[in-house]
Structures are given as C-alpha cells and as structure tokens.
Motif scaffolding. Sequence first.
Motif, PDB file in Angstrom:
ATOM      1  N   HIS A 211       0.860  -1.183   0.000  1.00 52.54           N
ATOM      2  CA  HIS A 211       0.000   0.000   0.000  1.00 52.54           C
ATOM      3  C   HIS A 211       0.891   1.226   0.000  1.00 52.54           C
ATOM      4  O   HIS A 211       2.094   1.123   0.231  1.00 52.54           O
ATOM      5  CB  HIS A 211      -0.917   0.007   1.216  1.00 52.54           C
ATOM      6  N   TYR A 219      -4.084   9.933  14.718  1.00 54.84           N
ATOM      7  CA  TYR A 219      -4.359  10.578  13.439  1.00 54.84           C
ATOM      8  C   TYR A 219      -3.636  11.899  13.225  1.00 54.84           C
ATOM      9  O   TYR A 219      -4.123  12.775  12.523  1.00 54.84           O
ATOM     10  CB  TYR A 219      -5.870  10.712  13.250  1.00 54.84           C
ATOM     11  N   ASN A 268      -3.270   1.613   4.084  1.00 53.17           N
ATOM     12  CA  ASN A 268      -3.404   0.310   4.738  1.00 53.17           C
ATOM     13  C   ASN A 268      -4.853   0.079   5.157  1.00 53.17           C
ATOM     14  O   ASN A 268      -5.458   0.961   5.768  1.00 53.17           O
ATOM     15  CB  ASN A 268      -2.465   0.208   5.945  1.00 53.17           C
ATOM     16  N   PRO A 269      -5.436  -1.085   4.843  1.00 49.04           N
ATOM     17  CA  PRO A 269      -6.861  -1.295   5.134  1.00 49.04           C
ATOM     18  C   PRO A 269      -7.185  -1.289   6.621  1.00 49.04           C
ATOM     19  O   PRO A 269      -8.332  -1.055   6.995  1.00 49.04           O
ATOM     20  CB  PRO A 269      -7.159  -2.665   4.515  1.00 49.04           C
ATOM     21  N   ASP A 270      -6.207  -1.515   7.477  1.00 49.73           N
ATOM     22  CA  ASP A 270      -6.499  -1.531   8.911  1.00 49.73           C
ATOM     23  C   ASP A 270      -6.208  -0.178   9.558  1.00 49.73           C
ATOM     24  O   ASP A 270      -5.866  -0.116  10.736  1.00 49.73           O
ATOM     25  CB  ASP A 270      -5.731  -2.660   9.614  1.00 49.73           C
ATOM     26  N   THR A 272      -8.088   1.914  10.702  1.00 48.54           N
ATOM     27  CA  THR A 272      -8.946   2.237  11.837  1.00 48.54           C
ATOM     28  C   THR A 272      -8.522   1.489  13.095  1.00 48.54           C
ATOM     29  O   THR A 272      -9.043   1.748  14.174  1.00 48.54           O
ATOM     30  CB  THR A 272     -10.413   1.879  11.547  1.00 48.54           C
ATOM     31  N   THR A 273      -7.602   0.539  12.971  1.00 44.31           N
ATOM     32  CA  THR A 273      -7.230  -0.248  14.148  1.00 44.31           C
ATOM     33  C   THR A 273      -5.721  -0.410  14.355  1.00 44.31           C
ATOM     34  O   THR A 273      -5.301  -0.869  15.409  1.00 44.31           O
ATOM     35  CB  THR A 273      -7.841  -1.671  14.080  1.00 44.31           C
ATOM     36  N   GLU A 468     -12.972  13.725  15.681  1.00 41.46           N
ATOM     37  CA  GLU A 468     -12.014  12.667  15.340  1.00 41.46           C
ATOM     38  C   GLU A 468     -12.748  11.428  14.796  1.00 41.46           C
ATOM     39  O   GLU A 468     -12.383  10.865  13.777  1.00 41.46           O
ATOM     40  CB  GLU A 468     -11.225  12.295  16.598  1.00 41.46           C
ATOM     41  N   ASP A 469     -13.807  11.020  15.527  1.00 39.68           N
ATOM     42  CA  ASP A 469     -14.548   9.835  15.099  1.00 39.68           C
ATOM     43  C   ASP A 469     -15.225  10.068  13.760  1.00 39.68           C
ATOM     44  O   ASP A 469     -15.199   9.206  12.880  1.00 39.68           O
ATOM     45  CB  ASP A 469     -15.593   9.447  16.156  1.00 39.68           C
ATOM     46  N   VAL A 472     -12.742   9.871  10.896  1.00 37.14           N
ATOM     47  CA  VAL A 472     -12.367   8.505  10.533  1.00 37.14           C
ATOM     48  C   VAL A 472     -13.527   7.779   9.860  1.00 37.14           C
ATOM     49  O   VAL A 472     -13.346   7.079   8.862  1.00 37.14           O
ATOM     50  CB  VAL A 472     -11.883   7.737  11.781  1.00 37.14           C
ATOM     51  N   GLN A 473     -14.734   7.971  10.396  1.00 36.83           N
ATOM     52  CA  GLN A 473     -15.891   7.298   9.809  1.00 36.83           C
ATOM     53  C   GLN A 473     -16.137   7.792   8.389  1.00 36.83           C
ATOM     54  O   GLN A 473     -16.508   7.017   7.504  1.00 36.83           O
ATOM     55  CB  GLN A 473     -17.128   7.534  10.688  1.00 36.83           C
ATOM     56  N   ALA A 476     -13.531   6.283   6.168  1.00 32.15           N
ATOM     57  CA  ALA A 476     -13.758   4.840   6.004  1.00 32.15           C
ATOM     58  C   ALA A 476     -15.037   4.571   5.227  1.00 32.15           C
ATOM     59  O   ALA A 476     -15.365   3.418   4.955  1.00 32.15           O
ATOM     60  CB  ALA A 476     -13.829   4.165   7.370  1.00 32.15           C
ATOM     61  N   GLN A 478     -18.119   5.168   6.267  1.00 26.22           N
ATOM     62  CA  GLN A 478     -19.256   4.762   7.094  1.00 26.22           C
ATOM     63  C   GLN A 478     -20.303   5.860   7.211  1.00 26.22           C
ATOM     64  O   GLN A 478     -21.452   5.592   7.528  1.00 26.22           O
ATOM     65  CB  GLN A 478     -18.780   4.357   8.485  1.00 26.22           C
TER      66      GLN A 478
ATOM     67  N   HIS B 148      -4.327  -7.659  18.258  1.00 26.65           N
ATOM     68  CA  HIS B 148      -4.207  -6.993  16.967  1.00 26.65           C
ATOM     69  C   HIS B 148      -3.515  -7.903  15.950  1.00 26.65           C
ATOM     70  O   HIS B 148      -3.892  -7.965  14.793  1.00 26.65           O
ATOM     71  CB  HIS B 148      -3.423  -5.677  17.110  1.00 26.65           C
ATOM     72  N   ILE B 153      -7.437  -6.862  10.288  1.00 24.06           N
ATOM     73  CA  ILE B 153      -8.078  -7.053   8.985  1.00 24.06           C
ATOM     74  C   ILE B 153      -7.017  -7.150   7.899  1.00 24.06           C
ATOM     75  O   ILE B 153      -7.239  -7.635   6.814  1.00 24.06           O
ATOM     76  CB  ILE B 153      -9.067  -5.890   8.713  1.00 24.06           C
ATOM     77  N   ASN B 261     -11.612   2.384  19.418  1.00 19.59           N
ATOM     78  CA  ASN B 261     -11.182   3.203  18.285  1.00 19.59           C
ATOM     79  C   ASN B 261     -12.365   3.999  17.758  1.00 19.59           C
ATOM     80  O   ASN B 261     -13.482   3.876  18.265  1.00 19.59           O
ATOM     81  CB  ASN B 261     -10.521   2.348  17.203  1.00 19.59           C
ATOM     82  N   SER B 262     -12.119   4.784  16.716  1.00 18.16           N
ATOM     83  CA  SER B 262     -13.142   5.716  16.249  1.00 18.16           C
ATOM     84  C   SER B 262     -14.398   5.018  15.738  1.00 18.16           C
ATOM     85  O   SER B 262     -15.455   5.622  15.676  1.00 18.16           O
ATOM     86  CB  SER B 262     -12.572   6.585  15.128  1.00 18.16           C
ATOM     87  N   LEU B 263     -14.284   3.777  15.356  1.00 16.67           N
ATOM     88  CA  LEU B 263     -15.456   3.110  14.804  1.00 16.67           C
ATOM     89  C   LEU B 263     -16.285   2.402  15.872  1.00 16.67           C
ATOM     90  O   LEU B 263     -17.474   2.185  15.691  1.00 16.67           O
ATOM     91  CB  LEU B 263     -15.039   2.101  13.721  1.00 16.67           C
TER      92      LEU B 263
END
Lengths: 511, 320, 294
Positions: A211, A219, A268-270, A272-273, A468-469, A472-473, A476, A478, B148, B153, B261-263
């Motif tokens: 990626h 963030y 990178n797909p992750d 959010t984590t 912040e949330d 990110v949402q 992503a 969402q 993790h 993912i 986390n944010s989600l």
Amino acid sequence: MGSFGKRELLVISVLLMLMIVIGCSNDPASGEDKPDGNNDTDNVVYFDEIKIMAPTFETTAPPADNEWEQATEELTGKKVNMNWVPNVSYEDRMNVTLASNDIPEVMVITGKTPGFLNSAEAGAFWELTDYLDDYQYLGQYNEDILRNASVNGRVYGIYRERDVMRSTAIIRKDWLEHLGLDVPESVDELYDVLHAFTFDDPNNTGADDTHGLIIPTWYGSLDTLSIWFGAPNVWGVEDGTFVPAFETEAYREALDWTKHIVDQGLVNPDFTTLSPDDWNNAMFNGAGGVIIDTYSRAMQVNNLFVDEAGSDDSDQYYVEITGTLRAPNGEEYGHPTDGYAGFLAIPKTSVQTEEELHEILSFLDVLCSPEGINLLNHGIEGVNYQLDDEGYLVPLETEEAQALNPYTMEQISMFGDGMHRMKAEGELPQKRYQLMEDNGNYAVFNEAAPLVSEVYSTRGTQLDDIIEDARVQYIAGQIDESGWEAAVELWYSSGGQELVDELTQLYDEMN
Amino acid sequence: MKALLLQKANKQLPRKTFVEIVKQMWLRDKWLYVLLIPGVLYFLVFRYAPMYGIIIAFKNYVPYLGITESSWVGLDHFTAFFSSPDFLRLLGNTLWISFLSIAIAFPAPIFLAILLNEVRFALYKKFVQTCIYIPHFLSWTIVVGLTHLLFSINGGVIVEMVETIFGIRINFLAEPEWFRPMIILQGIWKGTGWGTIIFLAALANVSSEQYEAAIVDGAGRFRRIWHITLPAIRGTVVIMLILTMGNVLSTGFDQIFLMTNSLNRSVADVFDTYVYNVGITRGSYSYSTAVGLFKSIVGIILILTTDFIAKKVDKESGLF
Amino acid sequence: MSDMHKLHNTKPGRVFDLINVIFLAVAAIVTLLPFIYVVAGSFATESELARRAFFIIPETFTLEAYRYIFTSEAFIRSIVITIGVTAVGTAVQLFFTFTMAYPLAKRALRGRKLLINIVIFAMLFSGGMIPTFLVVQGLGLIDTYWALILPNAINPFNLIIIKNFFQNFSVELEESAKIDGASEIGIFWRIVLPLSKPIIATFALFYAVAIWNDFMSPLLYLNDSSKWTLQLLLRQVTISSDPNALGNLDPDYVPPAEGMKLAIIVIATLPIMMVYPFLQKHFAKGLLIGSVKG
C-alpha cells in the motif's frame, strides 16, 4: 442479617467524623518556616540547597551527587537536590507533592495539564511575566514560544524549548529507486507516489501486497495533511472570531483527498485499528511505503534498516524525508509544534518572598547561559564530549562517558543560545537540518496555543472525539457528507459554540 | 454448635449492664480480641483515617489548597455526571460488559478448576496449572498487541481463517458488534487460569476418601462432580460472586481504552474510560471522586442484595 | 486409589479423560505461546522483531539486552529490593490478614458483624490517593520500604474469603482442643494454621503477586531513586505504549529498543511466576477442613 443496622451506621459515621477531624489536622500547614534571619542585608543566602522535581525517562534514575549533578552545582554555585520522578505518572506525583508539606523550589511541569492549571489559578506558582526581563539569559526568550507556553498571556513557568518544525513525509528510498520515482515536493506528487507504491509492485514480489500510505489509530498524519492543504493549525482566526480548523474549505479538501486515497486502496486497510506501536514495523515490513509524521520517526525507521543491513556507512540511508509538501494550489504551509515541552515553575510555598525568588531565578539564569545549556544537554566537556577545530561537538565514547550519559540533566534545560551542535554526520541528518530551517518560514501556528479555556478543560475530550470519530468514519465510508455535517452540528451543540465564544473573548482580552 | 447455643442462651438472659456485657465478652473471648488488634488498627489508620478525602466529591478540590481550603460545590459534580448526555449510554455499555463477564467469564475458572481436578496425573496437572496462569502476568498492552496481531483485517491469522471457513471477512477490531465479544474473550484468556487458583485451594480440602467412597457406591464421574466437587466449592463460588457484584460498574480502564477506536467508540465508552477522560486527564480529582462514590454506593447495595438472596437460598453462605 | 479407578474405568470415563487431557493441553499451549514469544523476542535483534510478527525461536540470537541489564548496578539492586520487599511484605500481610480473619469467623463473637461491615465498607469506599499519601507521610513512612507493605497490609477481599474458609472449619476439632485446655491463640497457632496450608499458600501467592506488581506505592512513596522497585523500571521502558502516558510524552523522547523492553518484561515477571509451582505442593495437604461443614 446482611445489611447495615442502626448501630453499625452510627459507629461508621462516628468513625468518619473522627477521621475528618484527624484528616484536617493532617492538611499541610500553608507555609513552612524558613530560616531567613536577617532580611535586609544584600548577601543573604536563602537557600543552601535547591530542590528540583523533574521527570526521568531513564530506567535507572540518576543517583544523588553524580558527576553531572556536581558539575551543575559547581557552575551555579548552589547545591542541587534532584528529585527524579518516573515520567509515567508524573502528573499524579506533582499533585501529591503540591498537596504535601514538602514542596521543592523548582518543579518541572510537563504541560498545561489541568492539575497544573488548577493549582496555578489558586496561586501555587509565581507569575514570572514581569521578572524574566531582569535577567541576562532568561530575558532572551523567544516571544512567540513564551506566549504559547503562557496561560492566557500569564507566564507561570520558563519553557523548555523544542524544535518547531518536525513534520515530514517519510518514504522508503528503495521503493522510490526501484520505480524510478523522485522524492515528492507537493501533495499532488505524493499522490502519484502512493499510487505507484500500491499498484506498480515496488517490492518486486510480483504480488499485489503493498500500500502507499500507512495510517495508524493516532491521526496526527491527517492533521499534518490538512495543514499542508492550507487549513489552520487546530484554530484559525477570521475577522476576530475563532474558527475551528475542520470548518475551513482546505480541511474539507484534505478530508476528501484522504477519502479518495482510502477508496482507491492506497492506504493500509487496517487504518482504523493499527496501533501506533506497530507503525514503524509496518513500513519496515513493506506493508506500505509512506508515513507522515516526525523526523524522529524517520530516524527510528532508518535505524531498523541500518540494523538489518549491518552497515556502518553513515552516508548510506534508507528513507527519504520531504519536510513540508506544497498544497495543490502551489502554496506552502508547514505544521509546527508549539515550540516547547513543558516548563519549570516555582512554587510559592517553598519560595515565599521576592528576594527568595530572585535567588532561584538567578540560579535558573545560569542554567540558560551557554555554559549552562551545554552542560545540561551534553554533559561535561572533556568527559562526555569534545569540541573539534570547527567548534562542532564530538561525543566521547569512553567508559566514563557512557556511564555518565544516562544521568543526563536535559530534563531541566530551558532555552538559550550557544548550544554546541553536532556536525551532521551523513546525508540524512544534514537533509533534516536543512529542511527544518527552510520549512520554518511557512509555519502555521495554532492561534489558541496560549489560551486556556474553561469549556475545553471540562468537555474538550468529548468535543475532540466527536470530530475525530466523524473524520475517521467519513474516510472509512461509514458516514457521508450529511453524516459529517451532523457531527459538526453535534460538536457545536455539545459545547463547541461556547468554546468558540470563550476563546474569542480570551483572545481579545490577551491582545 | 455449642458456640451457637451459647449465643442463644445469652440472648435469653435478663438485660445486663454494659460493663457486665463487656466483662463477659472479654472473659470468654479475650484471645480472639487480642488477635483482632493488628487488623483493626490497620483499618483505622490506613483505611478510615484517609476517608475524609471522600468529601472532595462535594468540593472543587485543588491539591495545592488542600481539602479544607478548597471551595464547596455541593452536588455539582453529581448533577454534571448524571445530566451528561452520555450518561445512559455509558451506563448501558458498562452494564453490558459487566453482565457478560459475570455470565461468561466468571464461571470459566470454576469449570476449568473442575476439569483440572479430574486430571489424574499430578505432573500434567501441575504443568497445565502453571501454563494457564501465566497470562495474568502479561500487561493489557501486550494482550491487546497480540489481539491486533491475530485479528487484524490486514493479514490477521484468525480473520483469514474465518474467511476461508465462512467466506466472510470480519473486521473484529473495528465492528461495534464484535467489541464486547472481544473484550470478554480477552478477559477469559487473561483471567481464567489465575481465577482457578482459589477454587483449586477449596478443592484441596476434599479428601480422596470421599471420592473413593463414592466410587464404591457406584457413582459415575458426573455424579461425583455433582455431589462432591461442586458442594466443596459452593461456598467459595457464592462469596466470589457476591464480592464480584461490588464491581459491576468497574470494568477496568486499560483494556477497554486500548481496544477503543473511532469506529467502535459508541459501544466502548464505559464509566472508567469516561472518568479518565473527564476526571484524570482534566485533572479533576473531585469529579472522579464523585463518580467513584456513585460506583461504590451502587456496589455496596448490590453486594448486600446478593448476600441477602444468597442467605435466603442457603443460610450458611454469604458474607457474614 | 488406583485400584478403585481401575475398577471403574468405564468407557465413557476414558473418553472423558481423553477429551479433558486434550482440552487442557490446548489451553496450556494457547496461554503459554505468547510468553514464549516474549522470551524469544528478548533474545532477538531489532530488525527481526520488526520483521517477524510472531516467533518462538529467534533467527539470530543476541544477549545484548540481558548483558545491559545484568551489568547495570541499578537493575541488580532493584531486583534484590523487589524480592526482599515481596518476601517480607507477604509475611507481614499474611499475619495481619489471618489474625483478623480467624476471630471474625467465630459466629459467637460479639461485635463481629460490626467489624465485617467495616471491612466491607472499606472494600468499596476509600479516601483516595492524596489523603492516603498524607497519612503515610504523617507516619514518617516516606522513603521506607514499609510504605510499600503497610498501606496494603489487608486486602478486604482476601480477608472475607479467608474468614469464610475458617467458618467451615471443624468446630468439633476446636472444641475438643479447648477442652484439653488450649487457649484460642493456641488453637489458632497449633491446630488451625497447620491445617490451612492450601489457603495460606493461595493467599501468600495473591499477596506476593500484588506487592510484586505494585506500581503506585513505589511511585508515590519513594523519592529516593536508589530504592526503586522493578515495576518502576518496567513502566519506564514500556512507557510509550502505556495508555496513561499518551499525549504526555516529550517529543524528543526516543523509545528504548524493543528487545530491551521484552527482556525487562521477562526479568520483571519470571521470578514471581516461579512462585506458584513452588507453592503447589501445599495445595494437596489440607485434608480436614470441609469434612465438617456448618
């Protein structure tokens, strides 16, 4: 059976009252007796020993009366008594100390934490605004930084200076070379690099396993990006009113740009984590080829490659750094820090009169002199380091030096001119110094840095989380644009509007 | 039994003066009271003397000023807490996690202790015991790091496995509906082995003769567990359950904070992380003390209620 | 006993045994592996730690981290201090807890309920960090190792559980000893304690682990850094991933090497983990309690 009877309640309440009485007598008497006999003579010495509380990051705290400390005593002519506190819970320890009757003369304060602010407002520390100019070295402060470190313009501590320009993109050099790409200079060029890193097999495995950009759950990268696009640094001022960065056009532009690269799979797909702890490793392992963070991180990642290559050629380096990247409109905006990391404050309980204060400030003044600042940061000349013919600093690697290095006093170093610099060995550090200097002209400062807001101290975390949330949402996928608008609306109704009003008012009062 | 009778007899005697009662108590039980001295002193000095600190819940406490000098604010901190728009969500999230961990993570060590008790090779039993209690010593930072690694993912082993078997790709770490299962799972992994220790200690008191006698009577494995093992640990299970109820509103901070986390924040926010954000990072000891006081009051009510119910079911069990 | 088992080793019984052994083996592996990784990682190089997500045998073996730890005077000192404080502290705390638990188990004792209520109350309500600090300071315990032991001398949770264990103790046994002329202290010392070995072992472990892992007490009560315990050193190296330190780090802070962190984790957990296997032998010896209940 299993409940409190009247008798039990009575006994417990009697006990409690007893404890309140005992407890109150336990409260520290405000003001200790100071042996300060004759006040009028000029040469009175108020403090035989100056007690300093400071955090330490070392696993082995410096022992009392080590050579470094002794050298400091020699330079200042004062006995120094260091109280080193592990950095992890420094704030707790600071509050406990302020509540006790054993308060040091100088306390390192790690930041404008609420514990500090509450105490400062209650009059725990000397306000130094009008004193610093009387001293040779303390008077040579940087006005912007002093203002940033102040509490609504009131100076409660002498700031500990830090580099202002730190933000950069960090890029895998081998990938750039493999794909024949140049180091990007603008956000648009960065996009091309990210695209190529994702789709053009930069690691030559033949598989689609890379990626472009790596973003963890911290963030800061997104903040830096938005500033590069031209958004204010957290807060901007328009027509005398405070405007949160996320309300500006440039911020939205950066947000949509980020969403676009996420949608295309360039991130990178992750994201959010991914834990920030794994950030460096993700780049080292080739999960992605670009990080947006600080020069220090660039050095850390570079060191991983150096460690693997086992080479000691200092001109050999593995990551490219870019410094500030130009916005799509061609302008350049840099993301600076506030320029300080905490400050040294002087409690009024232990330093009671102006004369006593003068003695402490004179002591700190010496520490800001060229000799002082070099001693605190680099150690003893001839033991820890030498100067070469050009005046550059050369660290010594004798056993004596290595034994003394962990006892560093840099935690109580404030600011000052005349700090010896190491000759930048190798291309990467040289490039770094150059970029830091160049980017300094384009710094966008946080207008609210000196302002301490009541609303923010009670609801700041929730307010920050809302944005912040949502950010990110949104990235992503969402929530859509209306979801973002709703979050901004929620921010205003949850106290954001009051925060804007309060900051605007504080800003007016300060100027 | 004798002692109980004695107590009953005491109650039926005509009223005595206070001095006489004290004298009689002393004569009968003086050594017991002597044994109590160090413990009682401890509670007075280290537990009750500092308790005046609770009043900072009603003040605006500034450490520098001390408790006496800090200003009174009455119930301000409580009203701010209860009227916070997030209160109900926090309460819901907290209760969910507590409920799940009492329903699932609490019985796990009991189950495991019974299984261990059934192992006949002493050495193997010791080995397993020693292994399963190790996670207790690893910090939440490490546990969350490993989670993790497995559930990312982006190449997490378990995510890949689930995809191969069920054909769906689940982002365990970000999807809100997976937050609670993950928390419980981590809790079980980290705490179960440690939790068995207390039950194994209770089982150590069961003599092997009892099992042998049951075998002679022709009792099968499950009847032996049911009639010997379980009764032997019942008292401990009940007392552990009662004490656990006191912590229903405390879910711990580190684990949840690190997994948020944010989600998933909408389901992840609990009292402990909220107090950290508002109370500690914002330097307000008073506010955290007020929330702590609320949690303690709820805790003591739940403890005493559970104790009351336990006593209704079995007179011999419970706290007293 | 083995004859008995043979006699009744039915087929479903054997299936159960097999499943049980396999299940426990899986549990043991799942819980052991991560720690093996921590140990393996402490011997690995930085680049290997960054490159390989998980391994149990390092490719290149380095003793760098341990060499540093074991040549550092401060480390050796803090290991000695931590072991010493844990040993003495466990003994002191067991003394306080058991002497209080035993009388509280006597249902006929006057004032017992009141005292239990006081204990339960203290389990849930506390005065908080600063008032406790002021008490410790008032007693002159700052910078002494007693400050790490006495403020936690009794864990109310443990006290209640121990008291309940004692409540199930054979009343007949004690009564007969009483008739023989033994005082309550004599009974406690010569009959009750020797028969309570599994419980003593259990709570010795609980207290030892709590003292060993205690971080707040040394942080607050020890000014003198030459008295630091292992937990302080451990927190210092793992600081960058400590949630309590987030946003509080000096931007110039350079985190220590990953291998160093893991080595310190090993040093700070291995000794206390060894306690349980040594205590396990006591878990089989208490035989008489529980035979008479209530």
